[in-house]
Design a protein around this motif. Sequence first.
Motif, short mmCIF file in Angstrom:
data_model
loop_
_atom_site.label_atom_id
_atom_site.label_comp_id
_atom_site.label_asym_id
_atom_site.label_seq_id
_atom_site.Cartn_x
_atom_site.Cartn_y
_atom_site.Cartn_z
N CYS A 22 0.80 -1.23 0.00
CA CYS A 22 0.00 0.00 0.00
C CYS A 22 0.83 1.28 0.00
O CYS A 22 0.28 2.38 -0.08
CB CYS A 22 -0.94 -0.01 1.21
N MET A 23 2.16 1.17 0.09
CA MET A 23 3.02 2.33 0.21
C MET A 23 2.73 3.41 -0.83
O MET A 23 2.58 4.59 -0.51
CB MET A 23 4.49 1.91 0.10
N GLY A 24 2.67 3.03 -2.10
CA GLY A 24 2.53 4.00 -3.19
C GLY A 24 1.22 4.77 -3.17
O GLY A 24 1.08 5.76 -3.88
N MET A 25 0.26 4.32 -2.38
CA MET A 25 -1.01 5.03 -2.27
C MET A 25 -0.86 6.35 -1.53
O MET A 25 -1.71 7.23 -1.64
CB MET A 25 -2.04 4.16 -1.55
N SER A 26 0.24 6.47 -0.76
CA SER A 26 0.42 7.67 0.08
C SER A 26 1.77 8.34 -0.07
O SER A 26 1.91 9.51 0.29
CB SER A 26 0.24 7.30 1.56
N ALA A 27 2.77 7.62 -0.57
CA ALA A 27 4.12 8.18 -0.49
C ALA A 27 5.03 7.66 -1.59
O ALA A 27 4.81 6.58 -2.14
CB ALA A 27 4.74 7.86 0.87
N PHE A 28 6.04 8.45 -1.90
CA PHE A 28 7.20 8.10 -2.74
C PHE A 28 6.92 8.03 -4.24
O PHE A 28 7.78 8.35 -5.04
CB PHE A 28 7.83 6.78 -2.28
N TYR A 29 5.73 7.58 -4.63
CA TYR A 29 5.45 7.43 -6.06
C TYR A 29 4.67 8.62 -6.60
O TYR A 29 3.59 8.48 -7.16
CB TYR A 29 4.69 6.13 -6.32
N MET A 216 9.39 4.94 -17.20
CA MET A 216 9.95 6.25 -16.86
C MET A 216 9.27 7.40 -17.59
O MET A 216 9.42 8.56 -17.19
CB MET A 216 11.46 6.26 -17.15
N GLU A 217 8.54 7.11 -18.63
CA GLU A 217 7.92 8.17 -19.43
C GLU A 217 6.72 8.80 -18.74
O GLU A 217 6.46 10.00 -18.92
CB GLU A 217 7.51 7.60 -20.79
N ASP A 218 5.99 8.01 -17.96
CA ASP A 218 4.74 8.50 -17.38
C ASP A 218 4.86 8.91 -15.92
O ASP A 218 3.88 9.34 -15.31
CB ASP A 218 3.66 7.42 -17.50
N LEU A 219 6.06 8.79 -15.35
CA LEU A 219 6.19 9.09 -13.93
C LEU A 219 6.21 10.60 -13.69
O LEU A 219 6.84 11.35 -14.44
CB LEU A 219 7.49 8.49 -13.37
N PRO A 220 5.53 11.08 -12.63
CA PRO A 220 5.61 12.51 -12.28
C PRO A 220 7.01 12.87 -11.82
O PRO A 220 7.78 12.02 -11.39
CB PRO A 220 4.58 12.64 -11.15
N ALA A 221 7.32 14.15 -11.87
CA ALA A 221 8.67 14.61 -11.56
C ALA A 221 9.08 14.31 -10.13
O ALA A 221 10.27 14.16 -9.84
CB ALA A 221 8.76 16.11 -11.82
N ASN A 222 8.11 14.20 -9.21
CA ASN A 222 8.45 13.97 -7.80
C ASN A 222 8.40 12.50 -7.41
O ASN A 222 8.48 12.17 -6.22
CB ASN A 222 7.53 14.78 -6.89
N ASP A 223 8.27 11.62 -8.38
CA ASP A 223 8.34 10.18 -8.09
C ASP A 223 9.77 9.82 -7.76
O ASP A 223 10.70 10.21 -8.46
CB ASP A 223 7.86 9.39 -9.31
N PHE A 224 9.98 9.05 -6.67
CA PHE A 224 11.35 8.79 -6.23
C PHE A 224 12.14 7.99 -7.26
O PHE A 224 13.37 8.03 -7.27
CB PHE A 224 11.36 8.12 -4.85
N ARG A 225 11.45 7.27 -8.14
CA ARG A 225 12.16 6.53 -9.19
C ARG A 225 12.70 7.47 -10.25
O ARG A 225 13.67 7.16 -10.94
CB ARG A 225 11.21 5.51 -9.84
N LYS A 226 12.08 8.64 -10.38
CA LYS A 226 12.43 9.59 -11.43
C LYS A 226 13.71 10.36 -11.10
O LYS A 226 14.38 10.87 -12.01
CB LYS A 226 11.28 10.59 -11.61
N VAL A 227 14.04 10.44 -9.84
CA VAL A 227 15.15 11.31 -9.42
C VAL A 227 16.40 10.53 -9.05
O VAL A 227 17.21 10.99 -8.25
CB VAL A 227 14.71 12.20 -8.24
N GLY A 228 16.54 9.35 -9.61
CA GLY A 228 17.80 8.62 -9.49
C GLY A 228 17.92 7.66 -8.35
O GLY A 228 19.01 7.14 -8.09
N ASN A 229 16.82 7.40 -7.62
CA ASN A 229 16.91 6.48 -6.50
C ASN A 229 17.01 5.02 -6.93
O ASN A 229 17.33 4.16 -6.12
CB ASN A 229 15.71 6.66 -5.56
N ASP A 230 16.68 4.75 -8.17
CA ASP A 230 16.83 3.39 -8.69
C ASP A 230 17.71 3.45 -9.93
O ASP A 230 17.24 3.74 -11.03
CB ASP A 230 15.48 2.77 -9.03
#
Length: 339
Positions: A22-29, A216-230
């Motif tokens: 359930c994490m992505g429902m509230s945070a990080f993504y 990676m194309e559809d992720l919002p700019a504040n998604d943690f995957r978008k900013v180099g965490n993976d």
Amino acid sequence: MGAPRVKLGSQGLEVSQQGLGCMGMSAFYGTRKPESEMIDLIHKAVNDLGITFLDTADVYGPHTNEILVGKAISSLRRESVQVATKFGITSQGIRGDPAYVRESCLGSLERLGVDYIDLYYQHRVDTRVPIEITVGEMKKLVEEGKVKYIGLSEASASDIRRAHAVHPVTAVQLEWSLWTRDVEEDVIPTCRELGIGIVPYSPLGRGFFSIGKKIMEDLPANDFRKVGNDPRLMPEHIEKNAAFYNKLLEMSTSKNCSPGQLALAWLQHQGRDVVPIPGTTKLKNLQENAGALAVELSEQELRAIEDAVPIVSISGERKKDMSLTWRFASSPPLEKWEQ
């Protein structure tokens, strides 16, 4: 027909064969999702698909994800869901001291609106506190009825053994997927020797095995995957890794399923003691993930899937967050604590 039921570990906990992260429902993504939509999604998972094993943590939000899950289950029979939550990651670092264990549990109980937590994990091992001390307090919570079963997350094989000697560990949560398989060397065999259930998170490589490099194309700019965490999803690596997804795509077509379902089915076929918890905020993905339970694979097909994603050829390291920094870090010996 809903998701099959399985015994998780050897202490009596029964859950759906697939859980819901359930994490992505509230945070990080990216942007926090509308509460009403996420509650509806959880209800569909439980009532329509039989996915009753719900995973959250106090750090998700922080706190907002537990509140969300609590609201979702408030209208359900308490016995119809198995709620797992975690403690230990704070803004100041990792904590496993007894006072914090108890404080965290009481907070989670309040936010979830429940009298007991089905499965309570230490989210990360505190390298300053012997695991025996942390688990000793968790044991007290079980004796008091606040917690039914205890678990560890991202723990080393040695710490799992030490914890299990204090109180039976029901489940170990860890990252396990087609491109993260180092746990197979030591941690998985230890869990199986001790009768501990295995709960893989990020079983789809944070979405990569669902749609490949398009993730990676559809992720919002504040998604943690978008900013180099993976790193594996970054441009210099994802182009190379796309070849592995394309092989899965080809194989899944012949099986009349999606690449994501094939990746999940591979994990589910690793044993009845394995209960992955893919996360999603979309009904379509929820239904697709559940559909992986119906995908049957032969031993030959399992080997072919592994050959299609050779771990030695994956480009990029595992994610750059607490999971990597603290992966399999061990707690200090009990003797040093007592001196």
